[in-house]
Motif scaffolding. Structure first.
Motif, mmCIF file in Angstrom:
data_model
loop_
_atom_site.group_PDB
_atom_site.id
_atom_site.type_symbol
_atom_site.label_atom_id
_atom_site.label_comp_id
_atom_site.label_asym_id
_atom_site.label_seq_id
_atom_site.Cartn_x
_atom_site.Cartn_y
_atom_site.Cartn_z
ATOM 1 N N CYS A 298 -8.841 3.489 -2.788
ATOM 2 C CA CYS A 298 -9.822 2.448 -2.455
ATOM 3 C C CYS A 298 -10.955 3.023 -1.601
ATOM 4 O O CYS A 298 -12.100 2.569 -1.688
ATOM 5 N N CYS B 31 -6.919 -0.099 -7.041
ATOM 6 C CA CYS B 31 -5.639 0.006 -6.320
ATOM 7 C C CYS B 31 -4.465 0.109 -7.297
ATOM 8 O O CYS B 31 -4.257 -0.765 -8.121
ATOM 9 N N CYS C 229 -2.711 5.891 -0.964
ATOM 10 C CA CYS C 229 -3.232 6.912 -1.867
ATOM 11 C C CYS C 229 -4.696 7.210 -1.560
ATOM 12 O O CYS C 229 -5.232 8.224 -1.977
ATOM 13 N N CYS D 19 0.815 -1.223 0.000
ATOM 14 C CA CYS D 19 0.000 0.000 0.000
ATOM 15 C C CYS D 19 0.849 1.274 0.000
ATOM 16 O O CYS D 19 1.807 1.396 0.754
HETATM 17 S S1 SF4 Z 1 -5.849 1.940 -3.296
HETATM 18 FE FE1 SF4 Z 1 -5.948 1.623 -1.085
HETATM 19 S S2 SF4 Z 1 -4.761 -0.230 -0.775
HETATM 20 FE FE2 SF4 Z 1 -4.209 0.480 -2.800
HETATM 21 S S3 SF4 Z 1 -2.424 1.746 -2.471
HETATM 22 FE FE3 SF4 Z 1 -4.145 3.117 -2.396
HETATM 23 S S4 SF4 Z 1 -4.692 3.226 -0.208
HETATM 24 FE FE4 SF4 Z 1 -3.354 1.468 -0.466
#
Ligand code: SF4
Lengths: 475, 249
Positions: A318, A372, A315, A312
């Motif tokens: 999700c 993701c 970001c 992770c």
């Molecule tokens: S989408 Fe969610 S799980 Fe994937 S990198 Fe971003 S914060 Fe992390």
């Protein structure tokens, strides 16, 4: 604040979230606009799927060689005159930082947004040590002014508030007298914060990625507050989760691209900096640099069935697509890490005792997995948690019994045939005008808000029709 | 072409007319249908709830039921997507891994089979009305099938399709999720319902009975006169007149 932000039951927390129509509107519209922005920023990069694969490979490679890169990082930081400290627990991490501050006899601290410092409960520890601590990220600053309201999103911590609420907080706590226009609110906060930057003796920042071969850290921020926090005070302490590391600038560039586009739908955010211990002869920057590398349970995840969760890059994409987060909001997760990734890592870091509901707070729609940028199979990890929770006998005995019975039923053609025959007559007892109105515990909630027709009579069943058809066609 | 029909437990228990429509369409397109009677359920409810061992029994039963089939075709993107998960679940199991891979490779969702295997996009259906389409999460994301329903619906004479706002958002069904966390699920299905009502369509179409049961159940409870149709029923429809009514599948 520590990992857990709310000790009440999950159901109480979700009831709160579901009842907060104001928050749900704010989150819903943020999701809708971020989704479009993210899509166009992703498409602009060319083959987004290839970028995701690159991101995934970089993260996996780094995790597989984590020891090597951490050692390289430590060597390079020390070579440049910086200090690096490996903290096994959150207590070790926050006491080290407190000790540095006490030793400097520092009282005024500025801090830029960092989830890991929330995780190690740093604010609390420093305030107890008698420091004046100011969050300088606008979102975090608002939360601090609102009596340390917990963050509800990992990128936009105050997503659950709108400008009117912010105006109210500023008016009550800081004597702000102007209207709720975002520009005026931001300008006001900036003026207050500028003074704090100048006065601060120590600046604490997070770290998006440490760059191993440079002995430096990479900060990605929207407001530049992170850079000021690091650059103005004489001492800079950066805190990172053990896994947040890249081999070189080349990998950092790929991940920063993925991060900014996934998080806020921008090509790059306003400020991307690489910094570390100052070199001899530098005329600006801090005199002293510390990097605190926090384990706090991460090495148990490393190499486990949840290894991918460590990919992770925080970001928040999700969260921005999750339909459950959309309706219950970040606080309902009771953790500083909400949303799908929170439902995966919070139970890993905080244990099933406190967080066993989180993996079930998902319809497994896989929107998170799909978005993701480093391809963490989030919904599969949620199922894996559920399997562990079942294995540890943490689900209710009634549910276990029902699942066993249903499991047997759904694997036995003979039993299922009987069920098909008896489903209709049995459901008559629970039905009114062809709709099921009463039912076992299992479906009570569902039929409370939705109509469910009765199962069909045996003579109207699909299998009966097939038999008839077979008879007619003589097959 | 010989096709084994995978009826899913929802069709068996609740909506036989969807199974009938699907068989009729496939027969009209030249398929010979066989029905392995020992099939029951793909195992998804237990699997998604974390009951791995219990769900494996259902999965093994399905692998055996369809062992001698050439093609397995079902009216539910979600259940077919579950078949596609089997190889991951039985990875390293000497007795079952190969069976799991074989079943995955020959399994198709209904619209996917028509377009991708039979190579047909116009099945000669006609239906007068305005409809909107709900994509199921499992069909689009886990099975990876986004286009085939639209390719087929495009050729249904008389049918006008309205786009659905936030069509990627889950309807809140999620199998046991909707019974375990009914309050959250209710808010999700409510938002979905409002988006559907906003399209002013007479008909809601989907390729998944689970979602239709969930959304249809909510629309009906709220007294909304949107007709619910599984895509097999639409493709089996040849009467150009359809009245706006409150029927639920
Ligand atoms: S989408 Fe969610 S799980 Fe994937 S990198 Fe971003 S914060 Fe992390």
């Amino acid at each position: 604040m520590s990992l857990q932000t709310d000790k009440r039951d999950f159901s109480e927390r979700t009831t709160d979230g579901l009842g907060d129509s104001f928050m749900r509107n704010a989150v819903g519209s943020a999701q809708d606009s971020l989704k479009t922005r993210r899509l166009s920023a992703a498409t602009a990069l060319g083959d987004w799927e290839q970028w995701r694969t690159a991101g995934q490979q970089i993260r996996q490679h780094t995790l597989q060689n984590l020891d090597y890169y951490l050692e390289q990082l430590a060597g390079n930081i020390e070579k440049k005159g910086g200090h690096i400290y490996f903290a096994a627990t959150k207590e070790e991490a926050s006491s080290y930082i407190r000790d540095v501050i006490v030793q400097k006899q520092a009282k005024k601290i500025v801090k830029s947004k960092s989830m890991v410092t929330e995780e190690i409960d740093l604010n609390h520890v420093l305030i107890e040590a008698g420091c004046e601590l100011i969050e300088t990220d606008l979102g975090e600053y608002i939360l601090q002014m609102d009596d340390w309201d917990p963050p509800s999103h990992i990128v936009a911590p105050a997503l659950h508030k709108d400008r009117r609420q912010i105006q109210r907080v500023f008016a009550e706590k800081l004597g702000y007298t102007d209207d709720e226009s975002p520009e005026k609110l931001a300008r006001f906060a900036r003026k207050v914060l500028r003074q704090k930057f100048l006065e601060a003796e120590v600046g604490i920042t997070g770290c998006n990625f440490a760059v191993a071969n440079l002995g430096a850290i990479n900060l990605v921020t929207n407001e530049g507050n992170g850079d000021l926090t690091a650059a103005i005070p004489k001492t800079h302490i950066a805190v990172m989760g053990m896994e947040r590391i890249v081999p070189t600038l080349a990998e950092m560039e790929v991940l920063d691209n993925l991060l900014c586009r996934s998080a806020v739908g921008q090509k790059l955010t306003s400020y991307i900096t690489v910094m570390g211990p100052s070199a001899a002869g530098d005329t600006d920057g801090p005199e002293e640099f510390h990097l605190v590398v926090v384990d706090n349970g991460r090495s148990d995840i490393l190499g486990s069935e949840f290894n991918e969760a460590l990919q992770c890059i925080r970001c928040g994409a999700c969260l921005n697509v999750c339909p459950v987060y959309r309706h219950i909001g970040g606080h309902a997760y009771g953790s500083i890490y909400p949303g799908p990734i929170g439902a995966v890592i919070t139970p890993l870091l905080g244990g099933y005792d406190d967080f066993k509901e989180l993996p079930f707070a998902s319809s497994l729609c896989a929107a998170c997995t799909d978005v993701c940028p480093v391809r963490i199979p989030l919904h599969e990890q949620l199922i894996r948690h559920r399997q562990n929770i079942v294995k540890e006998n943490r689900t209710g005995s009634m549910e276990r019994f029902q699942m066993k019975a249903v499991g047997r039923l759904l694997s036995s053609p003979a039993l299922f045939g009987k069920t098909l025959r008896f489903a209709h007559p049995a459901s008559r007892l629970m039905s009114k005008h062809g709709r099921i109105v009463r039912g076992p515990e299992l479906i009570r909630g569902w039929i409370g808000s939705r109509d469910l027709s009765q199962p069909v009579k045996q003579q109207d069943s699909f299998r009966a029709w097939l038999d008839k058809r077979k008879g007619e066609s003589g097959q | 072409m010989k096709v084994s029909f995978f009826s899913t437990c929802l069709v068996d228990l609740m909506t036989p007319k969807v199974g009938i429509a699907m068989v009729e369409v496939l027969v009209r397109l030249g398929c010979e249908i066989d029905y392995p009677a020992s099939q029951v359920c793909c195992g998804q409810p237990a699997y998604n709830s974390g009951y791995l061992e219990d769900s494996k029994l259902a999965m093994k039963n399905m692998m055996l039921a369809f062992e001698s089939s050439d093609y397995v075709v079902g009216p539910s993107g979600s259940c077919v997507a579950m078949f596609h998960e089997y190889p991951k679940i039985f990875k390293g199991d000497p007795e079952w891994e190969l069976k799991a891979v074989t079943l995955k490779e020959k399994s198709y969702e209904f619209t996917q089979f028509i377009v991708k295997v039979l190579g047909i996009t116009d099945v000669g259906a006609s239906l007068d009305g305005t409809a909107t389409y709900h994509r199921s999460c499992h069909m689009t994301r886990l099975l990876g099938e986004k286009e085939t329903p639209f390719q087929l619906l495009e050729h249904v004479k008389g049918l006008h399709m309205e786009p659905l706002k936030n069509s990627d958002n889950c309807c809140g069904f999620g199998g046991t999720f909707s019974v375990k966390m009914p309050d959250i699920s209710e808010q999700m299905v409510d938002e979905k319902s409002s988006c559907i009502i906003d399209t002013e369509a007479d008909i809601l179409i989907s390729a998944d009975m689970g979602c239709l049961l969930n959304i249809g159940g909510r629309l009906f409870r709220k007294g909304e006169p949107v007709k619910i149709m599984h895509i097999a029923e639409v493709l089996n429809h040849q009467n150009p007149v359809i009245a706006k009514g409150g029927s639920q599948s």
